[in-house]
Scaffold this active site. Structure first.
Site, PDB file in Angstrom:
ATOM      1  N   ASP A  52       0.855  -1.184   0.000  1.00  0.00           N
ATOM      2  CA  ASP A  52       0.000   0.000   0.000  1.00  0.00           C
ATOM      3  C   ASP A  52       0.890   1.233   0.000  1.00  0.00           C
ATOM      4  O   ASP A  52       1.757   1.370   0.865  1.00  0.00           O
ATOM      5  CB  ASP A  52      -0.880  -0.032   1.256  1.00  0.00           C
ATOM      6  CG  ASP A  52      -1.988   1.001   1.241  1.00  0.00           C
ATOM      7  OD1 ASP A  52      -1.917   1.937   0.436  1.00  0.00           O
ATOM      8  OD2 ASP A  52      -2.920   0.869   2.056  1.00  0.00           O
ATOM      9  N   ALA A  63       3.626   4.326  11.402  1.00  0.00           N
ATOM     10  CA  ALA A  63       3.687   2.895  11.733  1.00  0.00           C
ATOM     11  C   ALA A  63       3.280   2.037  10.543  1.00  0.00           C
ATOM     12  O   ALA A  63       3.986   1.091  10.166  1.00  0.00           O
ATOM     13  CB  ALA A  63       2.798   2.592  12.935  1.00  0.00           C
ATOM     14  N   TYR A  64       2.148   2.362   9.948  1.00  0.00           N
ATOM     15  CA  TYR A  64       1.641   1.578   8.820  1.00  0.00           C
ATOM     16  C   TYR A  64       2.582   1.669   7.630  1.00  0.00           C
ATOM     17  O   TYR A  64       2.937   0.646   7.016  1.00  0.00           O
ATOM     18  CB  TYR A  64       0.249   2.084   8.447  1.00  0.00           C
ATOM     19  CG  TYR A  64      -0.413   1.334   7.318  1.00  0.00           C
ATOM     20  CD1 TYR A  64      -0.902   0.045   7.503  1.00  0.00           C
ATOM     21  CD2 TYR A  64      -0.554   1.922   6.062  1.00  0.00           C
ATOM     22  CE1 TYR A  64      -1.520  -0.645   6.465  1.00  0.00           C
ATOM     23  CE2 TYR A  64      -1.170   1.240   5.020  1.00  0.00           C
ATOM     24  CZ  TYR A  64      -1.643  -0.035   5.223  1.00  0.00           C
ATOM     25  OH  TYR A  64      -2.247  -0.717   4.193  1.00  0.00           O
ATOM     26  N   ALA A  65       3.016   2.898   7.297  1.00  0.00           N
ATOM     27  CA  ALA A  65       3.900   3.069   6.149  1.00  0.00           C
ATOM     28  C   ALA A  65       5.222   2.347   6.355  1.00  0.00           C
ATOM     29  O   ALA A  65       5.742   1.702   5.437  1.00  0.00           O
ATOM     30  CB  ALA A  65       4.139   4.558   5.889  1.00  0.00           C
ATOM     31  N   SER A 106       5.802  -0.290   8.158  1.00  0.00           N
ATOM     32  CA  SER A 106       5.612  -1.738   8.086  1.00  0.00           C
ATOM     33  C   SER A 106       5.495  -2.204   6.636  1.00  0.00           C
ATOM     34  O   SER A 106       6.019  -3.262   6.267  1.00  0.00           O
ATOM     35  CB  SER A 106       4.367  -2.156   8.876  1.00  0.00           C
ATOM     36  OG  SER A 106       3.174  -1.722   8.244  1.00  0.00           O
TER      37      SER A 106
END
Length: 239
Positions: free
Chosen positions: A144, A155-157, A159
């Site tokens: 993504d 955090a999301y980026a 990961s």
């Protein structure tokens, strides 16, 4: 059932909803026996009912992907039952919290990395022998671009960027084998994860999970020659 995946065994993680569920349905419709892994037993049972009503078959694995010991044992259990694994689609993900990097609590970061990165590493270790045992093993990971160089998505980026590095390295290591490993970036999609990250969006204006599943399906077939690439919804480019 007849179809492009007839007789294949395909594992889908994060299978109880969203892109995982849509992918499982399309794989079953193409003749695969789908192994459905997710935390939500009720969601898995509902999906199993839909698959069986359409004439397909499934095996349910209610499991949190962060349960490392169970993930480590998954490969052996699948080998004992099926002898191989023809395809694996990794859809399980945790969006974490939208917050400034300086405010990100370590336990939140640890959970996001555990689901989005470490679980996939343990699955690679557990499942590679089964993919090697198949005539044409296939693995597909969802990535993504959301949050790349954007505020509040650290955090999301992080990961997802780490997952991409892990998957590309694994693909490079297996380049001389029949296994094909790729990433898919479906772009904005009407899923619960997307709604958590962008609560102000109107889901009906976004592409459906079924559209993402249609991107994934060709990467699971015997004819797939792509390897170590990222297939995006709007464009396709080499990793």
């Amino acid at each position: 059932m007849c179809g492009s995946l007839a007789g294949r065994v395909v594992l889908v993680t994060g299978a109880s909803r969203g892109i995982g569920a849509a992918t499982a349905l399309v794989c079953a419709a193409q003749g695969a026996h789908v192994v459905l892994l997710a935390r939500t037993r009720g969601g898995l049972e509902e999906l199993d009912d839909r698959i069986r009503a359409a004439g397909g078959s499934a095996t349910l694995v209610p499991m949190d992907v962060t349960q490392g010991d169970r993930i480590d044992a998954l490969g052996a259990a699948l080998f004992q039952r099926f002898g191989r694994l023809d395809g694996w689609v990794s859809c399980a993900a945790d969006p974490g919290l939208l917050t400034p990097a300086s405010h990100l609590d370590p336990p939140v970061l640890a959970r996001v990395l555990a689901v989005n990165l470490s679980a996939n590493h343990r699955l690679i270790r557990s499942l590679e022998p089964l993919l090697r045992a198949a005539p044409a093993g296939r693995a597909v990971f969802l990535t993504d671009q959301t949050g790349r160089d954007a505020a509040f998505f650290s955090a999301y980026a992080a990961s997802k960027r780490a997952l991409e590095a892990l998957v590309r390295a694994w693909a490079a290591e297996l380049r001389q084998t029949p296994i094909r490993i790729n990433l898919v970036d479906p772009g904005p999609t009407a899923t619960r994860l997307r709604a958590q990250m962008f609560p102000g969006e109107t889901p009906s204006r976004l592409p459906s999970p079924e559209a993402a599943a249609e991107l994934i399906l060709p990467l699971l077939g015997d004819a797939c020659a792509r390897h170590g690439e990222t297939v995006a919804a709007e464009a396709q480019f080499s990793a």
